[in-house]
Design an enzyme around this catalytic site. Structure first.
Site, PDB file in Angstrom:
ATOM      1  N   HIS A   5       3.543  -9.296  -2.121  1.00  0.00           N
ATOM      2  CA  HIS A   5       4.519  -8.252  -2.447  1.00  0.00           C
ATOM      3  C   HIS A   5       5.799  -8.524  -1.648  1.00  0.00           C
ATOM      4  O   HIS A   5       5.728  -8.800  -0.449  1.00  0.00           O
ATOM      5  CB  HIS A   5       3.924  -6.897  -2.048  1.00  0.00           C
ATOM      6  CG  HIS A   5       4.694  -5.727  -2.539  1.00  0.00           C
ATOM      7  ND1 HIS A   5       5.867  -5.324  -1.955  1.00  0.00           N
ATOM      8  CD2 HIS A   5       4.468  -4.866  -3.558  1.00  0.00           C
ATOM      9  CE1 HIS A   5       6.324  -4.261  -2.595  1.00  0.00           C
ATOM     10  NE2 HIS A   5       5.491  -3.960  -3.579  1.00  0.00           N
ATOM     11  N   HIS A  13       5.544  -4.922 -10.864  1.00  0.00           N
ATOM     12  CA  HIS A  13       5.833  -3.523 -10.510  1.00  0.00           C
ATOM     13  C   HIS A  13       7.190  -3.183 -11.113  1.00  0.00           C
ATOM     14  O   HIS A  13       8.190  -3.802 -10.741  1.00  0.00           O
ATOM     15  CB  HIS A  13       5.983  -3.360  -8.992  1.00  0.00           C
ATOM     16  CG  HIS A  13       4.698  -3.356  -8.232  1.00  0.00           C
ATOM     17  ND1 HIS A  13       4.650  -3.147  -6.880  1.00  0.00           N
ATOM     18  CD2 HIS A  13       3.414  -3.497  -8.635  1.00  0.00           C
ATOM     19  CE1 HIS A  13       3.388  -3.178  -6.473  1.00  0.00           C
ATOM     20  NE2 HIS A  13       2.623  -3.407  -7.516  1.00  0.00           N
ATOM     21  N   CYS A  37       7.978  -7.189  -7.642  1.00  0.00           N
ATOM     22  CA  CYS A  37       8.291  -5.772  -7.460  1.00  0.00           C
ATOM     23  C   CYS A  37       9.803  -5.598  -7.621  1.00  0.00           C
ATOM     24  O   CYS A  37      10.579  -5.866  -6.702  1.00  0.00           O
ATOM     25  CB  CYS A  37       7.828  -5.262  -6.094  1.00  0.00           C
ATOM     26  SG  CYS A  37       8.266  -3.525  -5.876  1.00  0.00           S
ATOM     27  N   ASP A  61       6.024   1.639 -10.936  1.00  0.00           N
ATOM     28  CA  ASP A  61       5.980   1.799  -9.484  1.00  0.00           C
ATOM     29  C   ASP A  61       6.814   3.015  -9.116  1.00  0.00           C
ATOM     30  O   ASP A  61       7.997   3.079  -9.445  1.00  0.00           O
ATOM     31  CB  ASP A  61       6.560   0.540  -8.847  1.00  0.00           C
ATOM     32  CG  ASP A  61       6.346   0.521  -7.347  1.00  0.00           C
ATOM     33  OD1 ASP A  61       5.402   1.170  -6.869  1.00  0.00           O
ATOM     34  OD2 ASP A  61       7.137  -0.148  -6.657  1.00  0.00           O
ATOM     35  N   HIS A  62       6.209   3.931  -8.450  1.00  0.00           N
ATOM     36  CA  HIS A  62       6.854   5.176  -7.999  1.00  0.00           C
ATOM     37  C   HIS A  62       7.460   5.941  -9.180  1.00  0.00           C
ATOM     38  O   HIS A  62       7.808   5.378 -10.198  1.00  0.00           O
ATOM     39  CB  HIS A  62       7.966   4.936  -6.973  1.00  0.00           C
ATOM     40  CG  HIS A  62       7.494   4.204  -5.756  1.00  0.00           C
ATOM     41  ND1 HIS A  62       8.335   3.809  -4.754  1.00  0.00           N
ATOM     42  CD2 HIS A  62       6.260   3.817  -5.353  1.00  0.00           C
ATOM     43  CE1 HIS A  62       7.643   3.201  -3.810  1.00  0.00           C
ATOM     44  NE2 HIS A  62       6.378   3.188  -4.165  1.00  0.00           N
ATOM     45  N   TYR A  77       4.004   8.499  -5.584  1.00  0.00           N
ATOM     46  CA  TYR A  77       2.950   8.408  -6.604  1.00  0.00           C
ATOM     47  C   TYR A  77       2.690   9.754  -7.289  1.00  0.00           C
ATOM     48  O   TYR A  77       1.572  10.266  -7.319  1.00  0.00           O
ATOM     49  CB  TYR A  77       1.689   7.791  -5.987  1.00  0.00           C
ATOM     50  CG  TYR A  77       1.957   6.354  -5.605  1.00  0.00           C
ATOM     51  CD1 TYR A  77       1.891   5.349  -6.563  1.00  0.00           C
ATOM     52  CD2 TYR A  77       2.365   6.011  -4.316  1.00  0.00           C
ATOM     53  CE1 TYR A  77       2.200   4.036  -6.240  1.00  0.00           C
ATOM     54  CE2 TYR A  77       2.679   4.702  -3.981  1.00  0.00           C
ATOM     55  CZ  TYR A  77       2.593   3.718  -4.949  1.00  0.00           C
ATOM     56  OH  TYR A  77       2.905   2.421  -4.640  1.00  0.00           O
TER      57      TYR A  77
HETATM   58  C1  DNO Z   1       4.377   1.306  -1.704  1.00  0.00           C
HETATM   59  C2  DNO Z   1       3.804   0.019  -2.097  1.00  0.00           C
HETATM   60  C3  DNO Z   1       3.421  -0.895  -0.969  1.00  0.00           C
HETATM   61  C4  DNO Z   1       2.584  -2.034  -1.532  1.00  0.00           C
HETATM   62  C5  DNO Z   1       2.124  -3.024  -0.501  1.00  0.00           C
HETATM   63  C6  DNO Z   1       1.398  -4.170  -1.151  1.00  0.00           C
HETATM   64  O1  DNO Z   1       4.512   2.172  -2.513  1.00  0.00           O
HETATM   65  O2  DNO Z   1       4.621  -0.638  -2.999  1.00  0.00           O
HETATM   66  O3  DNO Z   1       2.710  -0.217   0.008  1.00  0.00           O
HETATM   67  O4  DNO Z   1       1.444  -1.518  -2.129  1.00  0.00           O
HETATM   68  O5  DNO Z   1       3.192  -3.507   0.220  1.00  0.00           O
HETATM   69  O6  DNO Z   1       0.663  -4.855  -0.190  1.00  0.00           O
END
Ligand code: DNO
Length: 391
Positions: A240, A305, A278, A348-349, A365
């Site tokens: 990531h 992501h 991401c 993501d989020h 989340y």
């Molecule tokens: C937060 C996430 C991070 C991610 C880690 C992966 O929302 O994007 O905590 O899960 O960095 O290892």
């Protein structure tokens, strides 16, 4: 792409029944109850996998199998810790769960200073305030030489803030940066920690002599050790990016831009050494052009992501609506759909909206906010598929 969702296990208020109703095909999760560094036993993995499959869903990605600090700063006994990691990978491989997301950020995973920044429309989003972060660094952590990392203008603002900030606001900043954003991801901190600042300082100290070159070496060492088991079981590791993708707290960050990503993919040139693309993390760095990165790295990307950020002229950033901001998600969906159409993708989020506010979800989340973003992306995806079939 396969539509997946980050689910925090059987205690998550957002259930697998709910996820099936909104068109989710695969689950992204972890054995959240196992402390960082300990072995993930085969039976535990299989139990969770069977539970997910009983809802006609699949366990698509592990996020995360966390890498312990000892591996990152190369403690004397790092090989023992790596051995545990290898056994966990073996057990995942035997159970047939073979995409694993992890990160190599020292001490602190992702960083935000405000978890409910109110927008004009009444929703709220995650925010990074550079001056407040500098305040945390200089006045709360009291890091040696921290002042050198900020401009004179920023330092003036930090001093002004020092004059007016209340004890309550200081505690909220500590809670946000160290506890709430880190507490749910099997990192270095747990909810309810009595002295998070002290733990934080101790951890920072481990990196006194570690610069970017050393940290890269330690990542390469780790990847070389785990590649044989990844090859044996077909496990795709996906690192990531650092969130945000720039240096902070005097710690080296090594997955921040094109050069960093190329370096690690070439240093261990194996398909199983791959990337979590991401878009949100990468877009918080104004040096990154996100579609260009996608075009360059889709082949070694094993997990996607989708999120976007808006970077303000003063260095702050906020999490944008998924159709806006710097990430250009429409173009990303087009690139990945054209070149890698089986890739697991998760929204993501999401913002806090409608009745998300009082549910105490893990930061980022939310249910409605993420579902809203998923619907937007689903529309883009359907349009792109339609246009492709027209050609
Ligand atoms: C937060 C996430 C991070 C991610 C880690 C992966 O929302 O994007 O905590 O899960 O960095 O290892």
């Amino acid at each position: 792409m396969k539509k997946t969702w980050r689910w925090f296990g059987k205690n998550d208020k957002i259930t697998l029944e709910m996820l099936r109703q909104i068109g989710i095909q695969g689950i992204v999760t972890a054995l959240h109850e196992i402390p960082n560094g300990e072995i993930w036993e085969y039976e535990n993995i299989l139990n969770l996998k069977n539970y997910i499959e009983s809802f006609d869903l699949e366990w698509s990605v592990v996020e995360s199998l966390p890498v312990s600090e000892k591996i990152k700063y190369a403690a004397e006994d790092r090989d023992e810790v790596i051995e545990n990691y290898i056994v966990s990978l073996q057990n995942l491989g035997k159970a047939g769960v073979n995409t694993v997301c992890y990160n190599f950020m020292p001490v602190i995973d992702w960083v935000r200073t405000d978890l409910s920044h109110r927008m004009a429309d009444g929703t709220s989003v995650l925010y990074f305030d550079k001056v407040r972060f500098a305040y945390f660094d200089i006045y709360i952590i009291g890091r040696n030489g921290a002042e050198n990392d900020y401009s004179p203008e920023e330092l003036n603002k930090v001093r002004e803030l020092h004059g007016v900030i209340t004890e309550e606001e200081k505690n909220a900043l500590i809670e946000t940066i160290i506890v709430k954003t880190q507490g749910f991801i099997n990192g270095n901190f747990e909810e309810g920690e009595s002295n998070p600042v002290e733990i934080f300082k101790k951890l920072l100290n481990n990196y006194k002599n570690i610069d970017k070159i050393e940290l890269r070496k330690n990542l390469k060492y780790f990847l070389e050790k785990i590649m044989p088991v990844c090859n044996e079981y077909g496990i795709k590791m996906c690192i990531h990016p650092d969130d945000p993708p720039f240096q902070m707290l005097g710690l080296p960050r090594i997955i921040t831009n094109e050069e960093d990503i190329s370096w690690i993919l070439e240093a261990v040139d194996d398909f199983h050494n791959g990337l979590t693309f991401c878009a949100g993390s990468l877009s918080a760095g104004i040096h990154n052009n996100i579609p260009d990165l996608a075009r360059e790295f889709y082949n070694r990307t094993h997990f996607l992501h989708l999120r976007s950020t808006e970077v303000l002229p003063n260095g702050d950033f906020l999490e944008a609506d998924h159709m806006k901001g710097r990430a250009n998600i429409i173009e990303l969906v087009r690139i990945f759909e054209q070149n890698k159409n089986k890739i697991p993708m998760r929204v993501d989020h999401g913002k806090l909206m409608l009745s998300d506010d009082d549910k105490n979800y893990n930061p980022g989340y939310s249910f409605h906010g993420r579902m809203y973003a998923l619907a937007q992306i689903d529309g883009v995806l359907a349009t792109i598929k339609y246009l492709n079939s027209e050609k």
